[in-house]
Design a protein around this motif. Structure first.
Motif, PDB file in Angstrom:
ATOM      1  N   LEU A 114       0.525  -1.469  -0.104  1.00 54.95           N
ATOM      2  CA  LEU A 114      -0.342   0.211   0.131  1.00 54.95           C
ATOM      3  C   LEU A 114       1.219   1.403   0.550  1.00 54.95           C
ATOM      4  CD1 LEU A 114      -2.473  -1.204   2.970  1.00 54.95           C
ATOM      5  CD2 LEU A 114      -2.941  -0.825  -0.038  1.00 54.95           C
ATOM      6  N   VAL A 115       2.057   1.812   0.753  1.00 52.04           N
ATOM      7  CA  VAL A 115       2.950   2.026   0.982  1.00 52.04           C
ATOM      8  C   VAL A 115       3.438   2.640  -0.460  1.00 52.04           C
ATOM      9  CG1 VAL A 115       4.831   3.163   1.722  1.00 52.04           C
ATOM     10  CG2 VAL A 115       2.801   2.745   3.480  1.00 52.04           C
ATOM     11  N   ALA A 116       4.255   1.682  -1.220  1.00 52.27           N
ATOM     12  CA  ALA A 116       4.925   2.068  -2.455  1.00 52.27           C
ATOM     13  C   ALA A 116       3.352   2.067  -3.814  1.00 52.27           C
ATOM     14  CB  ALA A 116       4.840   0.317  -2.738  1.00 52.27           C
ATOM     15  N   ALA A 117       2.058   1.772  -3.665  1.00 50.31           N
ATOM     16  CA  ALA A 117       0.972   2.008  -4.335  1.00 50.31           C
ATOM     17  C   ALA A 117       1.297   3.736  -4.205  1.00 50.31           C
ATOM     18  CB  ALA A 117      -0.003   1.565  -4.269  1.00 50.31           C
ATOM     19  N   ARG A 118       0.992   4.329  -2.506  1.00 51.62           N
ATOM     20  CA  ARG A 118       0.644   6.219  -2.739  1.00 51.62           C
ATOM     21  C   ARG A 118       2.018   6.605  -2.769  1.00 51.62           C
ATOM     22  NH1 ARG A 118       0.001   7.155   3.615  1.00 51.62           N
ATOM     23  NH2 ARG A 118       1.824   7.180   3.858  1.00 51.62           N
ATOM     24  N   VAL A 119       2.784   5.810  -2.506  1.00 47.81           N
ATOM     25  CA  VAL A 119       4.162   6.513  -2.354  1.00 47.81           C
ATOM     26  C   VAL A 119       5.155   6.623  -3.594  1.00 47.81           C
ATOM     27  CG1 VAL A 119       3.907   8.053  -0.304  1.00 47.81           C
ATOM     28  CG2 VAL A 119       5.810   5.786  -1.155  1.00 47.81           C
ATOM     29  N   GLY A 120       4.947   5.558  -4.730  1.00 48.09           N
ATOM     30  CA  GLY A 120       6.075   4.823  -5.583  1.00 48.09           C
ATOM     31  C   GLY A 120       7.219   5.029  -5.399  1.00 48.09           C
ATOM     32  N   LEU A 121       8.622   5.554  -5.797  1.00 51.44           N
ATOM     33  CA  LEU A 121       9.207   5.402  -5.567  1.00 51.44           C
ATOM     34  C   LEU A 121      10.276   5.813  -4.034  1.00 51.44           C
ATOM     35  CD1 LEU A 121      11.604   5.766  -9.139  1.00 51.44           C
ATOM     36  CD2 LEU A 121      10.789   3.613  -7.819  1.00 51.44           C
ATOM     37  N   ASP A 122       9.436   6.454  -3.340  1.00 52.92           N
ATOM     38  CA  ASP A 122       9.899   6.880  -1.603  1.00 52.92           C
ATOM     39  C   ASP A 122       9.270   6.223  -1.162  1.00 52.92           C
ATOM     40  OD1 ASP A 122      11.186   9.495  -2.918  1.00 52.92           O
ATOM     41  OD2 ASP A 122       9.805   9.718  -3.399  1.00 52.92           O
ATOM     42  N   GLU A 123       9.516   4.926  -0.765  1.00 52.27           N
ATOM     43  CA  GLU A 123       9.208   4.261   0.044  1.00 52.27           C
ATOM     44  C   GLU A 123       9.200   4.771   1.653  1.00 52.27           C
ATOM     45  OE1 GLU A 123      10.224   0.206   2.541  1.00 52.27           O
ATOM     46  OE2 GLU A 123      11.145   1.309   0.908  1.00 52.27           O
ATOM     47  N   HIS A 124       7.663   5.011   1.878  1.00 48.77           N
ATOM     48  CA  HIS A 124       7.795   5.300   3.796  1.00 48.77           C
ATOM     49  C   HIS A 124       8.949   4.552   4.409  1.00 48.77           C
ATOM     50  CE1 HIS A 124       5.952   7.435   6.795  1.00 48.77           C
ATOM     51  NE2 HIS A 124       5.959   6.831   7.643  1.00 48.77           N
ATOM     52  N   LEU A 125       9.423   5.436   5.205  1.00 46.90           N
ATOM     53  CA  LEU A 125       9.736   4.430   6.329  1.00 46.90           C
ATOM     54  C   LEU A 125       9.558   4.855   7.413  1.00 46.90           C
ATOM     55  CD1 LEU A 125      13.731   5.540   4.429  1.00 46.90           C
ATOM     56  CD2 LEU A 125      12.581   3.213   4.979  1.00 46.90           C
ATOM     57  N   VAL A 126      10.202   4.851   8.609  1.00 49.81           N
ATOM     58  CA  VAL A 126       9.496   4.525  10.327  1.00 49.81           C
ATOM     59  C   VAL A 126      10.740   5.327  10.629  1.00 49.81           C
ATOM     60  CG1 VAL A 126       8.526   4.511  12.472  1.00 49.81           C
ATOM     61  CG2 VAL A 126       7.860   3.036  10.014  1.00 49.81           C
ATOM     62  N   PRO A 127      11.242   6.919  11.514  1.00 53.30           N
ATOM     63  CA  PRO A 127      11.886   6.805  12.312  1.00 53.30           C
ATOM     64  C   PRO A 127      11.958   6.224  13.113  1.00 53.30           C
ATOM     65  CG  PRO A 127      11.053   9.134  11.542  1.00 53.30           C
ATOM     66  CD  PRO A 127      10.259   7.773  10.720  1.00 53.30           C
ATOM     67  N   LEU A 128      13.503   5.868  13.489  1.00 55.87           N
ATOM     68  CA  LEU A 128      14.051   5.349  14.886  1.00 55.87           C
ATOM     69  C   LEU A 128      13.558   6.148  15.759  1.00 55.87           C
ATOM     70  CD1 LEU A 128      17.293   3.472  14.404  1.00 55.87           C
ATOM     71  CD2 LEU A 128      15.171   2.384  14.797  1.00 55.87           C
ATOM     72  N   ALA A 129      13.437   7.048  15.571  1.00 57.31           N
ATOM     73  CA  ALA A 129      12.906   8.320  16.793  1.00 57.31           C
ATOM     74  C   ALA A 129      11.714   8.250  17.239  1.00 57.31           C
ATOM     75  CB  ALA A 129      12.813   9.991  16.443  1.00 57.31           C
ATOM     76  N   THR A 130      10.400   7.596  16.391  1.00 59.51           N
ATOM     77  CA  THR A 130       8.782   7.591  16.192  1.00 59.51           C
ATOM     78  C   THR A 130       9.586   6.113  17.496  1.00 59.51           C
ATOM     79  OG1 THR A 130       8.624   8.276  14.271  1.00 59.51           O
ATOM     80  CG2 THR A 130       7.050   6.869  15.016  1.00 59.51           C
ATOM     81  N   LEU A 131       9.804   4.989  16.597  1.00 64.82           N
ATOM     82  CA  LEU A 131      10.095   3.978  18.070  1.00 64.82           C
ATOM     83  C   LEU A 131      10.407   3.822  19.225  1.00 64.82           C
ATOM     84  CD1 LEU A 131      11.211   1.329  15.137  1.00 64.82           C
ATOM     85  CD2 LEU A 131       9.006   1.178  16.507  1.00 64.82           C
ATOM     86  N   ALA A 132      11.635   5.054  19.736  1.00 64.92           N
ATOM     87  CA  ALA A 132      12.015   5.201  21.047  1.00 64.92           C
ATOM     88  C   ALA A 132      10.555   5.765  20.989  1.00 64.92           C
ATOM     89  CB  ALA A 132      13.102   6.142  20.547  1.00 64.92           C
ATOM     90  N   GLY A 133      10.117   6.691  21.338  1.00 63.26           N
ATOM     91  CA  GLY A 133       9.002   7.176  21.622  1.00 63.26           C
ATOM     92  C   GLY A 133       8.183   6.558  22.850  1.00 63.26           C
ATOM     93  N   ARG A 134       8.394   5.373  21.607  1.00 61.48           N
ATOM     94  CA  ARG A 134       7.708   4.362  22.394  1.00 61.48           C
ATOM     95  C   ARG A 134       8.557   2.807  23.297  1.00 61.48           C
ATOM     96  NH1 ARG A 134       1.954   2.291  21.645  1.00 61.48           N
ATOM     97  NH2 ARG A 134       1.582  -0.031  21.757  1.00 61.48           N
ATOM     98  N   TYR A 135       9.047   2.580  23.036  1.00 65.34           N
ATOM     99  CA  TYR A 135      10.209   2.267  23.175  1.00 65.34           C
ATOM    100  C   TYR A 135      11.548   2.358  23.515  1.00 65.34           C
ATOM    101  CZ  TYR A 135       6.674  -1.506  21.235  1.00 65.34           C
ATOM    102  OH  TYR A 135       5.518  -1.803  20.684  1.00 65.34           O
ATOM    103  N   ARG A 136      11.780   2.210  25.125  1.00 62.41           N
ATOM    104  CA  ARG A 136      12.978   3.365  25.414  1.00 62.41           C
ATOM    105  C   ARG A 136      13.990   2.510  24.545  1.00 62.41           C
ATOM    106  NH1 ARG A 136      16.213   3.723  29.718  1.00 62.41           N
ATOM    107  NH2 ARG A 136      15.077   1.300  30.805  1.00 62.41           N
ATOM    108  N   HIS A 137      14.641   1.547  24.117  1.00 57.93           N
ATOM    109  CA  HIS A 137      15.180   0.831  24.109  1.00 57.93           C
ATOM    110  C   HIS A 137      16.031   1.160  22.100  1.00 57.93           C
ATOM    111  CE1 HIS A 137      17.327   0.956  27.816  1.00 57.93           C
ATOM    112  NE2 HIS A 137      16.517   0.291  28.139  1.00 57.93           N
ATOM    113  N   ALA A 138      14.661   1.568  21.396  1.00 59.89           N
ATOM    114  CA  ALA A 138      14.372   0.919  20.123  1.00 59.89           C
ATOM    115  C   ALA A 138      15.117   1.022  19.999  1.00 59.89           C
ATOM    116  CB  ALA A 138      12.888   2.241  19.635  1.00 59.89           C
ATOM    117  N   ARG A 139      16.009   2.841  19.972  1.00 59.96           N
ATOM    118  CA  ARG A 139      17.532   2.506  18.942  1.00 59.96           C
ATOM    119  C   ARG A 139      18.825   1.262  18.687  1.00 59.96           C
ATOM    120  NH1 ARG A 139      16.368   8.120  20.442  1.00 59.96           N
ATOM    121  NH2 ARG A 139      16.036   9.578  18.271  1.00 59.96           N
ATOM    122  N   ARG A 140      18.798   1.213  20.244  1.00 61.14           N
ATOM    123  CA  ARG A 140      19.808   0.293  20.766  1.00 61.14           C
ATOM    124  C   ARG A 140      19.279  -1.156  20.330  1.00 61.14           C
ATOM    125  NH1 ARG A 140      21.224  -0.269  26.816  1.00 61.14           N
ATOM    126  NH2 ARG A 140      19.707  -1.950  26.350  1.00 61.14           N
TER     127      ARG A 140
END
Length: 287
Positions: A114-140
Motif C-alpha cells: 500500500l505504501v509503495a502504491a501511494r508514494v511510488g519510489l519514495d518508500e515510506h520509512l519509520v524513524p527510529l525516533a518514533t519507535l524510541a518514543g514507545r520503546y525506550r531502547h528501540a535505537r539500541r
C-alpha cells in the motif's frame, strides 16, 4: 500490459520492495470496479481514508486509475479480511504507527504494498525516533538487529529509519522487554541471529520446493494467488509446530539434542543457554 512495456523493479538499500510500470495504463472507475470486484462507493471510502492512492486528474471532472489502484484495493481487502483491521488502523500503520492489536506477519507485506502504491519510489520509512518514543531502547535494539541482518537501517531526512516491516520487528522485541526478557537474564537482540539463519533456511527450502512443483506448469497469476493464500497458513502451521516443540522441551526440562547441534554462529551460545535452562528447570540431582 503491453509487451513493449518494461516493468521496473525498485528498491531501497538493496531490498526489493515492489514494482511500478514504466508506462501509464489508465482505466475509469467502471473498469476499476470490474477489475477489483469492489463497488465504487467503497473505493471512494478508501480514497477518503487515504489508504489507496488518489487518481490522476487530467481534467477537473476526469479521474484516471491504474494498476497500482487494483493492487492497493486488493491489499486493503486482505488486511480487512485476514487481520480484521479497520481503515483508520490501516492508515495509521501505513504512516508507521505501531498497531494497537497483534496482527499476523502476512499483514506487513500488504502494508508495504500500500505504501509503495501511494508514494511510488519514495518508500515510506519509520524513524527510529518514533519507535524510541514507545520503546525506550528501540535505537539500541535496532542497531543490534541490523548487525546480523535481521533488519536494515537506512538514512532518512529525519535521521535513521526502518521499513514498516522492520519497525514491527523492533517493536516486537520492545514488547519482549516489557514482558521481562532483559539483559539481566542474558536476553538481548543479539541472541536472535539464530532466527535469521533459520528463516533463511526455511524460506529457501519453501521457495525451491514451490518453484520445482509449479514453474512452467501453472500461470504466473495462479502461482501468485497460491502464495498469497498459502503463506499465512504456513506461517501459522510452522508457529504451531514450534509452540508444540517448545512446550515439550520446557515440560521435560531436557532440550532436544538435535536443536543444540544446528549450525550457525548462535549455536554455541544457544547450547550454553539451553543447558543452563535445563539445569534450572530440572531440580533432580546429577548422578
Amino acid at each position: 500490459m503491453p509487451a513493449d512495456c518494461v516493468v521496473r523493479s525498485f528498491s531501497r538499500g538493496g531490498l526489493l520492495r515492489g514494482w511500478l510500470p514504466c508506462c501509464s495504463i489508465t482505466m475509469k472507475m467502471r473498469e476499476l470496479e470490474l477489475r477489483t470486484g469492489v463497488h465504487r462507493e467503497t473505493i471512494r471510502v478508501y480514497l477518503r481514508h487515504e489508504v489507496i492512492p488518489q487518481p490522476t486528474r487530467p481534467r477537473k471532472t476526469v479521474a484516471d486509475y491504474g494498476e497500482e489502484h487494483v493492487k492497493a484495493i486488493a491489499a486493503v481487502r486482505q488486511l480487512q479480511q485476514d487481520s480484521r483491521l479497520t481503515l483508520p488502523q490501516i492508515r495509521a500503520m501505513m504512516n508507521g504507527d505501531p498497531p494497537d492489536q497483534r496482527v499476523n506477519a502476512n499483514a506487513f507485506s500488504h502494508l508495504e504494498q500500500l505504501v509503495a502504491a501511494r508514494v511510488g519510489l519514495d518508500e515510506h520509512l519509520v524513524p527510529l525516533a518514533t519507535l524510541a518514543g514507545r520503546y525506550r531502547h528501540a535505537r539500541r535494539d535496532a542497531r543490534s538487529l541490523a548487525a546480523f541482518g535481521a533488519i536494515e537501517i537506512v538514512p532518512d531526512s529525519a535521521g535513521e529509519a526502518v521499513s514498516i516491516t522492520d519497525a514491527e520487528l523492533v517493536s516486537i522485541w520492545g514488547e519482549m522487554r516489557q514482558q521481562g526478557f532483559l539483559e539481566d537474564l542474558d536476553f538481548s537482540p543479539k541472541m536472535l541471529d539464530f532466527y535469521v539463519e533459520a528463516a533463511r533456511f526455511v524460506a529457501g527450502w519453501e521457495a525451491r520446493t514451490f518453484l520445482d512443483r509449479t514453474e512452467g506448469l501453472i500461470a504466473e497469476d495462479a502461482a501468485a494467488a497460491m502464495i498469497e493464500r498459502a503463506l499465512p497458513l504456513m506461517l501459522n502451521f510452522f508457529g504451531l509446530l514450534r509452540r508444540k516443540e517448545f512446550m515439550k522441551n520446557i515440560r521435560t526440562g531436557q532440550p532436544d539434542a538435535t536443536a543444540l547441534a544446528l549450525p550457525g554462529s548462535a549455536s554455541a551460545t544457544s547450547s550454553a543457554r539451553l543447558s543452563r535452562s535445563a539445569r534450572r528447570i530440572d531440580p533432580r540431582p546429577l548422578g
